[in-house]
Design a protein around this motif. Structure first.
Motif, PDB file in Angstrom:
ATOM      1  N   GLY A  46       0.804  -1.209   0.000  1.00  0.00           N
ATOM      2  CA  GLY A  46       0.000   0.000   0.000  1.00  0.00           C
ATOM      3  C   GLY A  46       0.844   1.268   0.000  1.00  0.00           C
ATOM      4  N   GLN A  47       1.861   1.325   0.880  1.00  0.00           N
ATOM      5  CA  GLN A  47       2.675   2.535   0.936  1.00  0.00           C
ATOM      6  C   GLN A  47       3.547   2.682  -0.308  1.00  0.00           C
TER       7      GLN A  47
ATOM      8  N   TRP B 157      -9.768  -8.815   4.369  1.00  0.00           N
ATOM      9  CA  TRP B 157      -8.787  -8.050   5.135  1.00  0.00           C
ATOM     10  C   TRP B 157      -7.423  -8.193   4.475  1.00  0.00           C
ATOM     11  N   TYR B 158      -6.678  -7.100   4.414  1.00  0.00           N
ATOM     12  CA  TYR B 158      -5.348  -7.103   3.821  1.00  0.00           C
ATOM     13  C   TYR B 158      -4.316  -7.036   4.946  1.00  0.00           C
ATOM     14  N   GLU B 159      -3.496  -8.066   5.054  1.00  0.00           N
ATOM     15  CA  GLU B 159      -2.645  -8.299   6.214  1.00  0.00           C
ATOM     16  C   GLU B 159      -1.292  -7.590   6.133  1.00  0.00           C
TER      17      GLU B 159
ATOM     18  N   TYR C 193      -3.341   1.584   5.874  1.00  0.00           N
ATOM     19  CA  TYR C 193      -2.328   2.049   4.924  1.00  0.00           C
ATOM     20  C   TYR C 193      -2.493   1.350   3.571  1.00  0.00           C
ATOM     21  N   ALA C 194      -2.861   0.074   3.592  1.00  0.00           N
ATOM     22  CA  ALA C 194      -3.118  -0.645   2.347  1.00  0.00           C
ATOM     23  C   ALA C 194      -4.314  -0.039   1.619  1.00  0.00           C
ATOM     24  N   LEU C 195      -5.369   0.316   2.363  1.00  0.00           N
ATOM     25  CA  LEU C 195      -6.532   0.953   1.749  1.00  0.00           C
ATOM     26  C   LEU C 195      -6.167   2.282   1.104  1.00  0.00           C
TER      27      LEU C 195
END
Length: 615
Positions: free
Chosen positions: A429-430, A477-479, A495-497
């Protein structure tokens, strides 16, 4: 006989004071053996307000996170002759030494600090010039967003980050220009999250800070430096260089540290060095520094080597890799390179050095080659931003991810360790947030294409080496840490979103540019836009449904291991708690679902000591 009443009164007060201090010391010694918090026994009272008074005094109004009083309370003066020692028995388990004045009991703040994890100190009030005790439940602070979140603007509050100065950063690599982490391995490794945060912080600083000051010391044309040979064999000249397409300074010297050609810099304020160079052999460039107080000299060497960093006395060496017969560029923050090499860590025997007392003396070039565009600047945020962005381009693998080549160990029983090569949704994400900003800054589709390739791992289950899991087989959910069983870390998920949102908006931006310029080939197809939109929407749906699970009633919760493992909740420490607040407030600017803002506001109140109501 005349009696000096004032003198007699003074003697009585002094005698009473020493009698009280003697009694206090004896009582403290009596209780010391039973006290599990020994430093709390003899601690001086850090405040002259009792707990009851702190709650009663309505004039104690805070106008910031750290409690700058608008109308501070008047100073309380206690008659110390009325204070007496009393034993406080805490929950029937252990005693501590307290003080009593009438019906009021004073508990040492050193005990309260440890027992309740609260913070306080005596400060001088800016309002009235008197001392007061400032009490805070939180050691951190949050940031209200400045308007609607802009995917091309500063990233959250990262303009305040100084990633390269963190203790868990070994150094900034001279081969890649990005930080090297020691968080889970003291030998150092590249950590995509840290590298992306480094790039995002400098991107944000570049937008919010004034333009840098810079001085050109050598450009081969208008600015020619006064180079001095260190020995008779050293030579310098100026020639036209075809690959550089400019006139450059050419040098030829011995490769030893005693040799070289030297350019005086004498810098006390601007510590960012940048230059273009070419070596025909194993050349090097060095910076000489001096401690202005101690008159001791230090040397930073950038050498053609693969060794990341080594230290030998007052010399630190950074490996730049091989640059034989080709032009290269280097941008170095001399203050960071000095601190990482000489300041000394916790285990170092070297006395702590302060860079504020250091000045840069000169630049030395050695070997055979050429140099151009030698500049000293106050900052180089753009260069650092692109160093991080281009590292992501070079190191993305065939799965579209940035694998983390270090073992991540967990101390929680039943939680599997992550073996080297694992992926993180937060890293993905970042990285996407950084790459989409590089695309918007340059218009170069390679950055957006890389961000789009990163989407693939969001569709692969964590058990299959991806980053996706489901809560109760229902909510995606993104881990951040794709553990087995799943851990459901909140801040990493958000942060992934944000990364997914940045890519989604990047596709919309690219599509508009394509319509304006018909000759552009599509980087983001309609199918890709639907894919990233779906991933983002699925994640936001899960966040809104699961957000209450992260509320303890007095703080936020870091992850859901208490659900998956049946252990005690992993409460978020204050800096993570404020990160949760920052993230929710930011999301609330682009999504009007009230749960985001109301949850953030409730968690802000927890920072002031408020709790959810009892039944």
């Amino acid at each position: 006989m005349r009696v000096n009443l004032k003198g007699l009164l003074l003697l009585i007060v002094i005698g009473s004071f020493f009698t009280l201090m003697s009694y206090w010391t004896r009582c403290g010694q009596h209780l010391e053996a039973k006290n599990p918090f020994p430093e709390a026994v003899h601690t001086h009272f850090q405040t002259k307000f009792s707990l009851q008074e702190l709650h009663k005094d309505d004039s104690y109004v805070e106008d910031s996170v750290y409690g700058n009083a608008v109308n501070g309370p008047t100073r309380h003066d206690f008659n110390t002759n009325t204070l007496e020692e009393i034993e406080c028995l805490i929950n029937g388990e252990y005693p501590i030494s307290c003080r009593r004045e009438g019906q009021e009991v004073y508990v040492p703040f050193s005990f309260l600090h440890k027992y309740f994890e609260v913070y306080g100190k005596v400060v001088l009030s800016s309002a009235g010039g008197y001392e007061r005790f400032e009490w805070q439940h939180s050691s951190s602070k949050f940031y209200y967003p400045q308007g609607v979140y802009d995917p091309s603007g500063p990233f959250m509050h990262f303009k305040n980050y100084h990633v390269e100065a963190r203790e868990r950063v070994k150094c900034v690599s001279a081969t890649d220009g990005v930080p090297v982490s020691t968080q889970w391995d003291a030998r150092g490794y590249y950590y995509p999250i840290q590298i992306s945060q480094y790039g995002l912080s400098h991107y944000s600083k570049n937008i919010t800070e004034p333009k840098p000051k810079s001085v050109i010391y050598e450009d081969g044309e208008i600015h020619r430096g006064l180079w001095q040979a260190r020995d008779k064999s050293a030579r310098t000249s100026y020639k036209r260089d075809k690959p550089a397409n400019s006139r450059v300074m050419v040098f030829s010297t011995d490769e030893s540290l005693e040799s070289g050609v030297e350019l005086k810099l004498d810098e006390n304020a601007d510590f960012i060095l940048s230059l273009d160079f070419r070596f025909n052999n194993n050349g090097s460039l060095s910076i000489s520094l001096e401690d202005k107080d101690r008159r001791e000299k230090y040397f930073i060497h950038y050498v053609c080597s693969t060794q990341m960093m080594s230290i030998d006395g007052n010399h630190v060496f950074y490996g730049m890799g091989s640059w034989r017969s080709q032009w290269g560029h280097i941008t170095r923050d001399i203050s960071i390179d000095f601190k990482k090499g000489f300041s000394g860590g916790k285990s170092s025997k070297r006395p702590k050095l302060h860079f504020s007392k250091i000045k840069i003396l000169n630049l030395v070039m050695r070997g055979s080659g050429a140099v151009d565009n030698v500049t000293m600047s106050s900052s180089a945020h753009v260069a650092h931003f692109f160093d991080a962005s281009n590292w992501l381009l070079r190191n993305q693998d065939e799965n579209g991810g940035w694998p983390i080549f270090v073992e991540r160990r967990f101390n929680t029983l039943g939680m599997s360790n992550l073996q080297p090569g694992w992926y993180s949704a937060m890293a993905q994400g970042q990285a996407m947030s950084l790459l989409t900003r590089a695309y918007r800054s340059t218009g170069e589709l390679k950055y957006l294409s890389s961000a789009l390739q990163a989407l693939g791992l969001f569709k692969i289950a964590s058990q299959e080496h991806g980053v996706m899991t489901k809560f109760l087989e229902k909510y995606v959910w993104y881990e951040e840490y794709p553990t087995i069983p799943s851990s459901f870390v909140l801040n990493g998920f958000i942060y992934a979103l944000l990364g997914l949102y940045d890519v989604k908006e990047g596709c919309i931006y690219e599509e508009k540019n394509r319509r304006d310029q018909a000759n552009l080939l599509p980087a983001c197809s309609e199918q890709k836009l639907e894919e990233v939109t779906g991933l983002y929407n699925d994640g936001m749906h899960s966040l809104k449904k699961m957000l209450p699970l992260f509320d303890s009633g007095s703080s936020s919760i870091y992850d859901l291991r208490h659900f998956t493992l049946g252990v005690a909740p992993n409460l978020a420490r204050w800096d993570y708690h404020t990160t949760h607040i920052d993230q929710l407030l930011l999301l609330a600017t682009i999504d009007d679902d009230p749960i985001l803002k109301t949850t953030a506001e409730r968690w802000i109140e927890y920072m002031k000591g408020k709790r959810a109501a009892h039944n």
